[in-house]
Design a protein around this motif. Structure first.
Motif, short mmCIF file in Angstrom:
data_model
loop_
_atom_site.label_atom_id
_atom_site.label_comp_id
_atom_site.label_asym_id
_atom_site.label_seq_id
_atom_site.Cartn_x
_atom_site.Cartn_y
_atom_site.Cartn_z
N VAL A 125 0.87 -1.18 0.00
CA VAL A 125 0.00 0.00 0.00
C VAL A 125 0.90 1.22 0.00
O VAL A 125 1.82 1.32 0.82
CB VAL A 125 -0.91 0.01 1.25
N GLU A 126 0.66 2.14 -0.91
CA GLU A 126 1.44 3.37 -0.95
C GLU A 126 1.05 4.23 0.24
O GLU A 126 -0.11 4.52 0.46
CB GLU A 126 1.19 4.12 -2.26
N ALA A 127 2.05 4.65 1.03
CA ALA A 127 1.76 5.45 2.21
C ALA A 127 2.73 6.61 2.38
O ALA A 127 2.41 7.54 3.10
CB ALA A 127 1.78 4.57 3.45
N ASP A 128 3.89 6.58 1.77
CA ASP A 128 4.87 7.65 1.95
C ASP A 128 4.35 8.95 1.37
O ASP A 128 3.96 9.01 0.21
CB ASP A 128 6.21 7.28 1.28
N ALA A 129 4.32 10.00 2.20
CA ALA A 129 3.91 11.35 1.80
C ALA A 129 2.52 11.37 1.16
O ALA A 129 2.24 12.19 0.30
CB ALA A 129 4.94 11.97 0.87
N ALA A 130 1.68 10.46 1.54
CA ALA A 130 0.32 10.41 1.00
C ALA A 130 -0.65 10.97 2.03
O ALA A 130 -0.31 11.21 3.18
CB ALA A 130 -0.06 8.97 0.66
N PHE A 132 -3.84 10.49 4.48
CA PHE A 132 -4.37 9.38 5.26
C PHE A 132 -5.68 8.89 4.64
O PHE A 132 -6.59 9.66 4.37
CB PHE A 132 -4.61 9.83 6.71
N ASP A 133 -5.76 7.59 4.40
CA ASP A 133 -6.96 6.94 3.88
C ASP A 133 -7.35 5.85 4.87
O ASP A 133 -6.64 4.84 5.00
CB ASP A 133 -6.68 6.33 2.51
N PRO A 134 -8.46 6.02 5.60
CA PRO A 134 -8.82 5.03 6.62
C PRO A 134 -9.11 3.64 6.05
O PRO A 134 -9.12 2.66 6.78
CB PRO A 134 -10.07 5.62 7.28
N HIS A 135 -9.33 3.54 4.74
CA HIS A 135 -9.56 2.24 4.12
C HIS A 135 -8.26 1.49 3.85
O HIS A 135 -8.28 0.28 3.59
CB HIS A 135 -10.35 2.40 2.82
N ARG A 151 -1.90 14.33 6.73
CA ARG A 151 -0.77 13.84 5.93
C ARG A 151 -0.11 12.71 6.69
O ARG A 151 -0.05 12.72 7.92
CB ARG A 151 0.29 14.93 5.76
N ILE A 152 0.42 11.76 5.98
CA ILE A 152 1.16 10.68 6.63
C ILE A 152 2.58 11.17 6.84
O ILE A 152 3.27 11.56 5.90
CB ILE A 152 1.13 9.40 5.77
#
Length: 193
Positions: A125-130, A132-135, A151-152
């Motif tokens: 799952v892409e998470a760097d500098a993305a 926040f998506d609770p899903h 922001r993450i």
């Protein structure tokens, strides 16, 4: 039964049906009953055909799901191994040829694991500098930070998807509005309304 015998049998059947009526055809009531019965048989046949087609489609969907998600348990078992290898790779290298070889071996092993997971349809799952998506992400901490909230800021553990399903959410630290900013805008999203 030969063709001649079959024709003789048909002629006898005709004579029997016409002999009882004095040579007349079947009554209109009997003919109507036969037509209704034939129509009923036709409807039953069409219903059975539609049921079989629906069953075939449902089984195809179930087989597709089984193919796509059969490795889900296997992939879930491999994820801690990947986490351990990534943790070992994140430690600083102290120097020396033995340590460099160990690091190279870990990198090769991790690469093989990612290839195996990719073949099974597992992707990170892409998470760097993305955002926040609770899903797809699980916030384990919220930190006041300048800039855009939600922001993450840091990824503590990668998340993974298998085809289009979430296998494990990413464990992340999320930015929240600084206390000075919260005085100006007490309700999040109030600018959107």
């Amino acid at each position: 039964m030969t063709e001649a015998e079959r024709q003789d049998q048909q002629e006898e059947d005709k004579e029997k049906t016409t002999a009882g009526d004095g040579g007349e055809d079947a009554s209109p009531a009997e003919e109507t009953n036969w037509r209704e019965q034939a129509e009923q048989y036709r409807n039953d046949y069409l219903r059975a055909l539609a049921d079989m087609e629906n069953l075939r489609k449902r089984l195809e969907r179930q087989m597709e799901d089984a193919r796509n998600y059969a490795v889900e348990r296997f992939a879930r078992e491999l994820l801690p191994v990947v986490d351990s290898l990534e943790l070992a790779l994140s430690t600083p290298v102290a120097g020396g040829e033995g340590v460099a070889q160990l690091r190279q071996g870990l990198e090769n092993t991790l690469s093989l694991f990612f290839q195996a997971l990719a073949k099974a349809g597992v992707a990170p799952v892409e998470a760097d500098a993305a955002r926040f998506d609770p899903h797809r992400h699980q916030a384990i901490a919220m930190v006041e930070a300048e800039g855009e909230p939600n922001r993450i800021l840091a990824v503590h553990q990668k998340g993974y998807v298998i085809h289009d399903r979430l296998l494990r959410p990413a464990m992340v630290t999320v930015a929240k509005a600084a206390s000075g900013e919260s005085g100006r805008d007490p309700s999040p999203g109030s600018q959107d309304q």
